[in-house]
Design a protein around this motif. Sequence first.
Motif, PDB file in Angstrom:
ATOM      1  N   GLN A  26     -34.769 -21.659 -14.927  1.00  0.00           N
ATOM      2  CA  GLN A  26     -33.808 -21.744 -14.798  1.00  0.00           C
ATOM      3  C   GLN A  26     -32.887 -21.903 -14.892  1.00  0.00           C
ATOM      4  O   GLN A  26     -31.563 -21.065 -14.270  1.00  0.00           O
ATOM      5  N   ALA A  27     -32.240 -22.632 -16.088  1.00  0.00           N
ATOM      6  CA  ALA A  27     -31.244 -22.487 -16.664  1.00  0.00           C
ATOM      7  C   ALA A  27     -31.007 -20.570 -17.324  1.00  0.00           C
ATOM      8  O   ALA A  27     -29.930 -20.676 -17.497  1.00  0.00           O
ATOM      9  N   ALA A  28     -32.462 -19.937 -18.014  1.00  0.00           N
ATOM     10  CA  ALA A  28     -31.768 -18.344 -18.316  1.00  0.00           C
ATOM     11  C   ALA A  28     -31.414 -17.882 -17.295  1.00  0.00           C
ATOM     12  O   ALA A  28     -30.447 -16.959 -17.987  1.00  0.00           O
ATOM     13  N   ALA A  29     -31.729 -17.871 -16.426  1.00  0.00           N
ATOM     14  CA  ALA A  29     -31.223 -16.751 -15.016  1.00  0.00           C
ATOM     15  C   ALA A  29     -29.984 -17.432 -14.600  1.00  0.00           C
ATOM     16  O   ALA A  29     -29.574 -16.593 -14.476  1.00  0.00           O
ATOM     17  N   ARG A  30     -29.359 -18.778 -14.684  1.00  0.00           N
ATOM     18  CA  ARG A  30     -28.275 -19.037 -14.636  1.00  0.00           C
ATOM     19  C   ARG A  30     -27.085 -18.557 -15.874  1.00  0.00           C
ATOM     20  O   ARG A  30     -26.586 -17.106 -15.629  1.00  0.00           O
ATOM     21  N   GLU A  31     -28.125 -17.838 -16.363  1.00  0.00           N
ATOM     22  CA  GLU A  31     -27.730 -17.444 -17.873  1.00  0.00           C
ATOM     23  C   GLU A  31     -27.573 -16.108 -17.553  1.00  0.00           C
ATOM     24  O   GLU A  31     -26.971 -15.038 -18.139  1.00  0.00           O
ATOM     25  N   ALA A  32     -28.325 -15.172 -16.964  1.00  0.00           N
ATOM     26  CA  ALA A  32     -28.209 -14.087 -16.421  1.00  0.00           C
ATOM     27  C   ALA A  32     -27.747 -13.294 -16.115  1.00  0.00           C
ATOM     28  O   ALA A  32     -27.082 -12.165 -15.697  1.00  0.00           O
ATOM     29  N   GLU A  33     -27.759 -14.014 -14.867  1.00  0.00           N
ATOM     30  CA  GLU A  33     -26.596 -14.316 -13.401  1.00  0.00           C
ATOM     31  C   GLU A  33     -24.819 -13.760 -14.340  1.00  0.00           C
ATOM     32  O   GLU A  33     -24.503 -12.861 -14.025  1.00  0.00           O
TER      33      GLU A  33
END
Length: 432
Positions: free
Chosen positions: A264-271
């Motif tokens: 989920q942390a990586a997903a936020r960074e991706a966005e």
Amino acid sequence: MTNWDDTRARAALQRMFEAAVRSADPHTILKDHLPEVPTGRVVVVGAGKSAAVMAAALEEAWPAVPMQGLVVTRYGHAVQTARIEVIEASHPVPDAAGERAAARILDSVQGLTTDDLVIALISGGGSALMPLAAEGLTLADKQAVNRALLACGATINEMNIVRRHLSAIKGGRLAAAAHPARVVTLAISDVPGDDPAAIASGPTVPDPSSFHDARAIVARYSIDLPAPVRAHLDAAEDESPKPGDPRLARAEYRMIATPLMALQAAAREAEALGLTPLILGDALEGEACEAGTLLAGIARSVAAHGQPLRAPAVLLSGGETTVTLGGAQGAGGRNGETLLGLAVSLAGHPGIWALMADTDGIDGSESNAGAVVAPNTLASSRGAGIDPIAALMAHRSHDVFQAVGDLVVTGPTLTNVNDFRAVIVGDLAGPA
């Protein structure tokens, strides 16, 4: 829309991986999960690749609270602490240092009262780091079993079922020894599904598995066991504490970091980077090469059809794949093999990049955390004189990524939320 080139894609992969690891940093997360300070003693025990840094974070959070105890971590993972002793031992194959540490940990929780508090700091790797054998077994027996389990293709949950039934400290036995004290476990999960009984083989939680289950796993994978180990499993005496055991009535379990939290942390960074993230799951298992082929197929679907989402996108996943050596020596780890399987399946497909790495900083037998694949990986490998398909068949993914200069080297991260996989599918049509 901005076209994705090699430089931008690699930087994005690195940032997402760093965000995932950062989300599991004990220095920032542990303090929010602590219980109230007890009226009695505080005894700290623990095991795992993150145990030492968790101990340091606990000391920071409770600077004025008297405490004592010890934790055991992997060689090279120790950090400075003031009140909690840190011992280093071998992983993944246990050694005498881990055996001595486990015996001391078990002894440290004896004779406590209802006013006392045991804080157990548990993270991935704790099973191999606390190799206290059941009565009648030796460290050499445990080492032989560990080597066989690592090579047979069993999942991490299956490995830990066997380990729990050969141990004097795992499978709830540590918490049972601490009774009647309160036991609060702070755990960083490194296993698919976040099963507390599987993290470090569950030293502080009830064990729902049985000797029968352990024997079935041994039979399933045709594991050759030392005679004393087979006799111990056949005798099925001294079963581990089960759900409802009154000795574990005051044991609590608090998960402070998990693979899903990291994704989920990586997903936020991706966005933030302009990518649409899709978390495929935090518990993907199976043979590493086959998992790579599956991920390549999903990436090709995104590129060709915009399904299950449109590019530019990133496919995120976690879990723990398996490498069945079948007698090969191998060079690399499960992330490298998954990644090479993906690269071979993609066959140089343009506009797709991937990073796969172990969040603890070590992938398998070498010193790298993982590696990166780009559209030119296979061509570069062949240009360096290495046949990537032959390397994949021989389980030598490290040879390929070392030759093309695409190893990811972090050193020990001092945390562990299992494997991290990110596959970027860029905007193949170019700028809008």
